[in-house]
Scaffold this motif. Sequence first.
Motif, PDB file in Angstrom:
ATOM      1  N   HIS A 250       0.870  -1.181   0.000  1.00 26.70           N
ATOM      2  CA  HIS A 250       0.000   0.000   0.000  1.00 26.70           C
ATOM      3  C   HIS A 250       0.904   1.227   0.000  1.00 26.70           C
ATOM      4  O   HIS A 250       1.460   1.600   1.020  1.00 26.70           O
ATOM      5  N   GLY A 251       1.066   1.833  -1.150  1.00 25.49           N
ATOM      6  CA  GLY A 251       1.955   2.971  -1.279  1.00 25.49           C
ATOM      7  C   GLY A 251       1.331   4.255  -0.766  1.00 25.49           C
ATOM      8  O   GLY A 251       0.160   4.540  -1.027  1.00 25.49           O
ATOM      9  N   VAL A 252       2.134   5.022  -0.031  1.00 23.68           N
ATOM     10  CA  VAL A 252       1.734   6.332   0.473  1.00 23.68           C
ATOM     11  C   VAL A 252       2.805   7.326   0.051  1.00 23.68           C
ATOM     12  O   VAL A 252       3.953   7.220   0.489  1.00 23.68           O
ATOM     13  N   ARG A 279       2.952  11.470 -14.406  1.00 23.78           N
ATOM     14  CA  ARG A 279       3.669  10.932 -15.556  1.00 23.78           C
ATOM     15  C   ARG A 279       4.520   9.693 -15.290  1.00 23.78           C
ATOM     16  O   ARG A 279       4.853   8.971 -16.224  1.00 23.78           O
ATOM     17  N   THR A 280       4.910   9.432 -14.045  1.00 25.16           N
ATOM     18  CA  THR A 280       5.756   8.250 -13.802  1.00 25.16           C
ATOM     19  C   THR A 280       5.073   7.170 -12.983  1.00 25.16           C
ATOM     20  O   THR A 280       5.446   6.002 -13.064  1.00 25.16           O
ATOM     21  N   LEU A 281       4.084   7.539 -12.174  1.00 28.11           N
ATOM     22  CA  LEU A 281       3.360   6.549 -11.390  1.00 28.11           C
ATOM     23  C   LEU A 281       2.421   5.761 -12.302  1.00 28.11           C
ATOM     24  O   LEU A 281       1.564   6.343 -12.971  1.00 28.11           O
ATOM     25  N   LEU A 282       2.587   4.448 -12.327  1.00 26.77           N
ATOM     26  CA  LEU A 282       1.757   3.585 -13.173  1.00 26.77           C
ATOM     27  C   LEU A 282       0.793   2.734 -12.363  1.00 26.77           C
ATOM     28  O   LEU A 282      -0.078   2.073 -12.938  1.00 26.77           O
ATOM     29  N   GLY A 283       0.952   2.730 -11.047  1.00 28.76           N
ATOM     30  CA  GLY A 283       0.078   1.942 -10.192  1.00 28.76           C
ATOM     31  C   GLY A 283      -0.737   2.822  -9.270  1.00 28.76           C
ATOM     32  O   GLY A 283      -1.099   3.949  -9.614  1.00 28.76           O
ATOM     33  N   ALA A 284      -1.018   2.303  -8.073  1.00 26.80           N
ATOM     34  CA  ALA A 284      -1.839   3.011  -7.099  1.00 26.80           C
ATOM     35  C   ALA A 284      -0.969   3.578  -5.988  1.00 26.80           C
ATOM     36  O   ALA A 284       0.097   3.049  -5.672  1.00 26.80           O
ATOM     37  N   ALA A 309      -5.806  13.876 -11.666  1.00 29.54           N
ATOM     38  CA  ALA A 309      -6.777  13.786 -12.761  1.00 29.54           C
ATOM     39  C   ALA A 309      -6.124  13.434 -14.089  1.00 29.54           C
ATOM     40  O   ALA A 309      -6.763  12.827 -14.953  1.00 29.54           O
ATOM     41  N   SER A 310      -4.858  13.781 -14.243  1.00 36.57           N
ATOM     42  CA  SER A 310      -4.169  13.506 -15.509  1.00 36.57           C
ATOM     43  C   SER A 310      -3.228  12.315 -15.419  1.00 36.57           C
ATOM     44  O   SER A 310      -2.425  12.085 -16.319  1.00 36.57           O
ATOM     45  N   ALA A 311      -3.329  11.540 -14.344  1.00 37.03           N
ATOM     46  CA  ALA A 311      -2.361  10.474 -14.089  1.00 37.03           C
ATOM     47  C   ALA A 311      -2.560   9.274 -15.002  1.00 37.03           C
ATOM     48  O   ALA A 311      -3.700   8.914 -15.354  1.00 37.03           O
ATOM     49  N   ALA A 312      -1.440   8.647 -15.362  1.00 37.17           N
ATOM     50  CA  ALA A 312      -1.498   7.371 -16.072  1.00 37.17           C
ATOM     51  C   ALA A 312      -1.814   6.236 -15.113  1.00 37.17           C
ATOM     52  O   ALA A 312      -2.403   5.227 -15.500  1.00 37.17           O
ATOM     53  N   GLY A 313      -1.413   6.403 -13.843  1.00 39.34           N
ATOM     54  CA  GLY A 313      -1.674   5.386 -12.841  1.00 39.34           C
ATOM     55  C   GLY A 313      -2.934   5.691 -12.057  1.00 39.34           C
ATOM     56  O   GLY A 313      -3.885   6.287 -12.581  1.00 39.34           O
ATOM     57  N   PHE A 314      -2.916   5.325 -10.752  1.00 35.18           N
ATOM     58  CA  PHE A 314      -4.125   5.415  -9.940  1.00 35.18           C
ATOM     59  C   PHE A 314      -3.848   6.085  -8.590  1.00 35.18           C
ATOM     60  O   PHE A 314      -4.173   5.532  -7.538  1.00 35.18           O
ATOM     61  N   PRO A 315      -3.247   7.270  -8.596  1.00 38.95           N
ATOM     62  CA  PRO A 315      -3.067   7.963  -7.318  1.00 38.95           C
ATOM     63  C   PRO A 315      -4.410   8.406  -6.757  1.00 38.95           C
ATOM     64  O   PRO A 315      -5.363   8.664  -7.503  1.00 38.95           O
ATOM     65  N   ARG A 316      -4.479   8.491  -5.418  1.00 37.32           N
ATOM     66  CA  ARG A 316      -5.718   8.888  -4.746  1.00 37.32           C
ATOM     67  C   ARG A 316      -5.411  10.003  -3.768  1.00 37.32           C
ATOM     68  O   ARG A 316      -4.540   9.857  -2.900  1.00 37.32           O
TER      69      ARG A 316
END
Length: 365
Positions: A250-252, A279-284, A309-316
């Motif tokens: 679980h990344g923070v 642009r570099t985060l591909l996961g959550a 909102a513009s992420a390739a991954g799934f940041p929250r």
Amino acid sequence: MIHWRSGTVREITGSRPGALRLRVEVEGSDTPALALTGLVGSPQVGDTVLLNISALRRRLGTGGHALVVGNPSQLPADPPDSPGHIVKARYTPLQEMVLALEEQESPHHEAMRDHPDIAAGDLHGMPVVVAELHSSLPAVLAGIRSIAPGARVAYVMTDSAALPFALSDSAAQLVAAGWLATTITAGQAFGGEHEAITVHSALLAARHVLGCDLAVVAQGPGNAGSSTTWGWSGLSTGDALNAVHVLRGHGVAVPRVSGSDPRPRHHGLSHHTATVLSRTLLGAADVVVPDGDVEPWPRVRDEVAAAVASAAGFPRLVTLPAVGLTEALSSSPVPLVSMGRAAAEDMTPFLTAALAGRHAASLLT
């Protein structure tokens, strides 16, 4: 190129495990110097030492000292024979041979090879806080300790800035204070309690071999930047967050923020964090920001939201109250200083780091 100098040790001004601080007379002037004792031994007063003064000469921010390269007047004794064949700082004149957790001679090799969760690459949701700046480490730990003081925390130091663990005064003090259960130097970084070949192995070992509840991943001292989109050492935070995602942790993410940085690109939310998120985060990953209505928090939340909102991954984006964190930060056993500014001048980077730590600790329950 290296700027070489030769000088005479006049005084030992400080010492701790892995490092000696010296006053060296060079061409008639006093020069502060650091000797990493695992590499060059322990120079004594009167010894003639060889110095690398390049960073000091250029007035770079990290360290403020010359580095001892060798002590020809008193060569260190050969180390005792020991296992380990992984070379770090490879093919530099001061390369060091270490025993990595993964390698065949390690007492942990069988676990690193055969443990089903390690083989599968599964952290089982272990919270992992990832920060760009080394100065975030004590603040993250203060946040963790504010609700989980008994948690076992590993610090994984990456190799995108300083390679020697011994360069960090703050990390050494955090270990001495018992705020860290263990330290792991990954990649080309070396000198932690344990060595790992990759960040992935370091995290899996922290969870399944060393029994840690959480991990904090950050580069060592010496963040490098260039005011360009891609040319800065902390870009590796995206790689670390991706590793956490791949390993089912679980990344923070600790957003780099400032309320006083004179550089517009780092005021509010740093363009560094915006680049990682968009642009570099591909996961959550969770990105934790205080919910206060005093600047820079509203601006930071808006900027994080735009990056998400513009992420390739799934940041929250996670907004939480920062109540009580100032008191938690005051308990830090090391001074809170980031980019040359103390907490009294700008509390924002430390509050965000502590809030990320608190959020990560809350995931344990």
